[in-house]
Scaffold this motif. Structure first.
Motif, PDB file in Angstrom:
ATOM      1  N   ASP A 229      37.193 -20.748  39.449  1.00  0.00           N
ATOM      2  CA  ASP A 229      37.497 -19.964  40.650  1.00  0.00           C
ATOM      3  C   ASP A 229      36.805 -18.603  40.617  1.00  0.00           C
ATOM      4  O   ASP A 229      36.709 -17.933  41.640  1.00  0.00           O
ATOM      5  CB  ASP A 229      39.007 -19.752  40.781  1.00  0.00           C
ATOM      6  CG  ASP A 229      39.742 -21.044  41.117  1.00  0.00           C
ATOM      7  OD1 ASP A 229      39.091 -21.975  41.642  1.00  0.00           O
ATOM      8  OD2 ASP A 229      40.959 -21.125  40.846  1.00  0.00           O
ATOM      9  N   PHE A 232      30.863 -17.455  41.462  1.00  0.00           N
ATOM     10  CA  PHE A 232      30.354 -17.356  42.827  1.00  0.00           C
ATOM     11  C   PHE A 232      28.834 -17.513  42.786  1.00  0.00           C
ATOM     12  O   PHE A 232      28.119 -16.610  42.351  1.00  0.00           O
ATOM     13  CB  PHE A 232      30.739 -16.020  43.453  1.00  0.00           C
ATOM     14  CG  PHE A 232      32.229 -15.807  43.543  1.00  0.00           C
ATOM     15  CD1 PHE A 232      32.935 -16.236  44.653  1.00  0.00           C
ATOM     16  CD2 PHE A 232      32.923 -15.190  42.494  1.00  0.00           C
ATOM     17  CE1 PHE A 232      34.313 -16.038  44.730  1.00  0.00           C
ATOM     18  CE2 PHE A 232      34.286 -14.991  42.563  1.00  0.00           C
ATOM     19  CZ  PHE A 232      34.991 -15.419  43.685  1.00  0.00           C
ATOM     20  N   GLU A 243      31.893 -11.656  52.031  1.00  0.00           N
ATOM     21  CA  GLU A 243      32.756 -12.836  51.928  1.00  0.00           C
ATOM     22  C   GLU A 243      33.317 -12.974  50.511  1.00  0.00           C
ATOM     23  O   GLU A 243      34.496 -13.303  50.319  1.00  0.00           O
ATOM     24  CB  GLU A 243      31.960 -14.084  52.303  1.00  0.00           C
ATOM     25  CG  GLU A 243      32.789 -15.358  52.284  1.00  0.00           C
ATOM     26  CD  GLU A 243      31.979 -16.581  52.673  1.00  0.00           C
ATOM     27  OE1 GLU A 243      32.454 -17.708  52.395  1.00  0.00           O
ATOM     28  OE2 GLU A 243      30.877 -16.421  53.229  1.00  0.00           O
ATOM     29  N   ILE A 244      32.481 -12.720  49.511  1.00  0.00           N
ATOM     30  CA  ILE A 244      32.933 -12.808  48.115  1.00  0.00           C
ATOM     31  C   ILE A 244      34.007 -11.763  47.844  1.00  0.00           C
ATOM     32  O   ILE A 244      35.033 -12.040  47.205  1.00  0.00           O
ATOM     33  CB  ILE A 244      31.741 -12.635  47.148  1.00  0.00           C
ATOM     34  CG1 ILE A 244      30.807 -13.842  47.253  1.00  0.00           C
ATOM     35  CG2 ILE A 244      32.229 -12.459  45.710  1.00  0.00           C
ATOM     36  CD1 ILE A 244      29.501 -13.675  46.507  1.00  0.00           C
ATOM     37  N   ARG A 246      36.076 -10.371  49.961  1.00  0.00           N
ATOM     38  CA  ARG A 246      37.321 -10.762  50.633  1.00  0.00           C
ATOM     39  C   ARG A 246      38.029 -11.880  49.870  1.00  0.00           C
ATOM     40  O   ARG A 246      39.267 -11.880  49.747  1.00  0.00           O
ATOM     41  CB  ARG A 246      37.011 -11.219  52.053  1.00  0.00           C
ATOM     42  CG  ARG A 246      36.669 -10.069  53.004  1.00  0.00           C
ATOM     43  CD  ARG A 246      36.233 -10.613  54.343  1.00  0.00           C
ATOM     44  NE  ARG A 246      35.956  -9.531  55.280  1.00  0.00           N
ATOM     45  CZ  ARG A 246      35.344  -9.692  56.456  1.00  0.00           C
ATOM     46  NH1 ARG A 246      34.943 -10.908  56.812  1.00  0.00           N
ATOM     47  NH2 ARG A 246      35.128  -8.673  57.249  1.00  0.00           N
ATOM     48  N   THR A 247      37.258 -12.837  49.346  1.00  0.00           N
ATOM     49  CA  THR A 247      37.848 -13.932  48.576  1.00  0.00           C
ATOM     50  C   THR A 247      38.556 -13.400  47.339  1.00  0.00           C
ATOM     51  O   THR A 247      39.687 -13.806  47.018  1.00  0.00           O
ATOM     52  CB  THR A 247      36.764 -14.941  48.159  1.00  0.00           C
ATOM     53  OG1 THR A 247      36.150 -15.492  49.328  1.00  0.00           O
ATOM     54  CG2 THR A 247      37.360 -16.070  47.321  1.00  0.00           C
ATOM     55  N   THR A 250      41.882 -11.707  48.108  1.00  0.00           N
ATOM     56  CA  THR A 250      42.999 -12.584  48.487  1.00  0.00           C
ATOM     57  C   THR A 250      43.532 -13.407  47.317  1.00  0.00           C
ATOM     58  O   THR A 250      44.558 -14.072  47.449  1.00  0.00           O
ATOM     59  CB  THR A 250      42.562 -13.549  49.609  1.00  0.00           C
ATOM     60  OG1 THR A 250      41.451 -14.329  49.149  1.00  0.00           O
ATOM     61  CG2 THR A 250      42.162 -12.787  50.859  1.00  0.00           C
ATOM     62  N   MET A 251      42.845 -13.366  46.169  1.00  0.00           N
ATOM     63  CA  MET A 251      43.317 -14.137  45.017  1.00  0.00           C
ATOM     64  C   MET A 251      44.634 -13.580  44.493  1.00  0.00           C
ATOM     65  O   MET A 251      44.799 -12.362  44.362  1.00  0.00           O
ATOM     66  CB  MET A 251      42.267 -14.107  43.895  1.00  0.00           C
ATOM     67  CG  MET A 251      41.051 -14.960  44.146  1.00  0.00           C
ATOM     68  SD  MET A 251      39.904 -14.896  42.736  1.00  0.00           S
ATOM     69  CE  MET A 251      38.734 -16.166  43.195  1.00  0.00           C
TER      70      MET A 251
END
Length: 351
Positions: A229, A232, A243-244, A246-247, A250-251
């Motif tokens: 996870d 990237f 985008e990375i 933001r990902t 949110t983890m």
């Protein structure tokens, strides 16, 4: 193309262009302007014949022969998109002039780094086309970036001396200056681990990439399990950084440390983190290459420095030494990288 064509394109006087391209001791008032002039010269295929004439007159050296040097950049088709190679090219140009050699041609062509594309296209025809542009002013060639093995062999048949500058070793076909990408990544991840980080992410290209291998080896040696996870796969694109970021935000249990395979990604990720709304604890971010832009981020980017000046200096040493009969065997010089600690990494006291 002439100096006047370059001057017209950049919007400066021909005398300014001449001083930037032909005088290694000249310090332009603006480094950005000097870079624009060099990039325009590359784009317009400028051959500095005036520099060659100056050298033949003596140029303040006892060197009897003027050596004509060509440069091939294979990592990208747009030099402006890759600050590391652009800065490395500047270092090499300075070194060429300081040794009273003439820079004959500079090509930017990513085809040579793509094995599949090289198989589909006629490499010999492309190399013949490039050689004709030199007007036989082709004593030595410096290849910057990875190059297809077959292409290297064909280029060797055209030049008396070829040197490769690359982040990773080649097949030993030519003299080369390297800064092992696996060692670079290993050093960066070790730094994060020394600061207490164990949840460490990787952002960068994965397939066949030495830096990804170094990343995994550093985790394995520290007894840290690889978390998929936290991987990237990013091919240098700044646009993917938002985008990375933001990902990661949110983890539920995201990485506390991030290794970016190059500074371009690291800079993009730091900017993306800064623009995320809401409360968010910034992870430690470390990258590698040490481009100038990394000192303009907030916080400034911690990185692994690749010594570009040393790369250019040693490449020219090997190139000229072979041209003068100084050595016959293939030589590889590995430049040791160095951590440059700035504000984007911090010691972790919890988790």
């Amino acid at each position: 193309m002439s100096i006047k064509d370059i001057a017209k394109k950049v919007g400066v006087s021909p005398s300014t262009v001449s001083r930037v391209l032909n005088n290694p001791d000249y310090h332009c008032s603006s480094e950005e302007l000097a870079r624009s002039i060099r990039e325009a010269a590359i784009e317009l295929d400028y051959s500095p014949n005036e520099a060659a004439r100056r050298l033949k007159k003596g140029g303040g050296t006892d060197q009897q022969k003027t050596y004509y040097i060509n440069i091939l950049l294979t990592h990208t088709d747009q030099l402006a998109m890759d600050p590391f190679f652009r800065e490395l090219l500047d270092c090499i140009e300075t070194e060429i002039h300081s040794r009273f050699c003439a820079l004959s041609q500079v090509w930017v062509n990513s085809m040579f780094s793509d094995d599949e594309l090289c198989r589909k296209k006629n490499i010999s025809e492309e190399i013949d086309r490039m050689y004709k542009q030199t007007n036989e002013h082709a004593d030595g060639l410096i290849i910057i970036g990875r190059c297809n093995s077959e292409a290297i062999l064909k280029l060797k048949s055209r030049y008396k001396s070829v040197v490769s500058i690359n982040r990773n070793p080649t097949d030993g076909l030519v003299d080369e200056i390297t800064c092992d990408g696996s060692k670079v990544a290993y050093l960066a991840v070790q730094h994060l681990i020394s600061l207490g980080h164990r949840r460490i992410a990787y952002v960068g290209e994965c397939s066949g990439e030495a830096r990804f291998r170094g990343f995994k080896r550093a985790l394995e040696d520290a007894g840290i399990e690889l978390n998929q996870d936290y991987i990237f796969d990013n091919k240098r694109a700044r646009t993917e950084s938002r985008e990375i970021a933001r990902t990661i935000k949110t983890m539920r249990e995201g990485p506390t440390g991030i290794y970016c395979a190059n500074d371009i990604i690291g800079v993009g990720l730091l900017w993306a983190f800064q623009n995320i709304r809401g409360r968010f604890e910034l992870p430690s971010v470390i990258a590698s290459d040490d481009i100038e832009e990394g000192q303009r981020t907030k916080p400034m980017l911690t990185t692994v420095r690749l010594f570009k000046e040393d790369m250019g200096r040693h490449a020219m040493y090997l190139l000229l030494d072979r041209l003068k009969g100084g050595h016959n065997g293939v030589i590889r010089m590995d430049i040791k990288p160095q951590i440059v600690e700035r504000g984007s990494t911090y010691k972790l006291n919890y988790h």
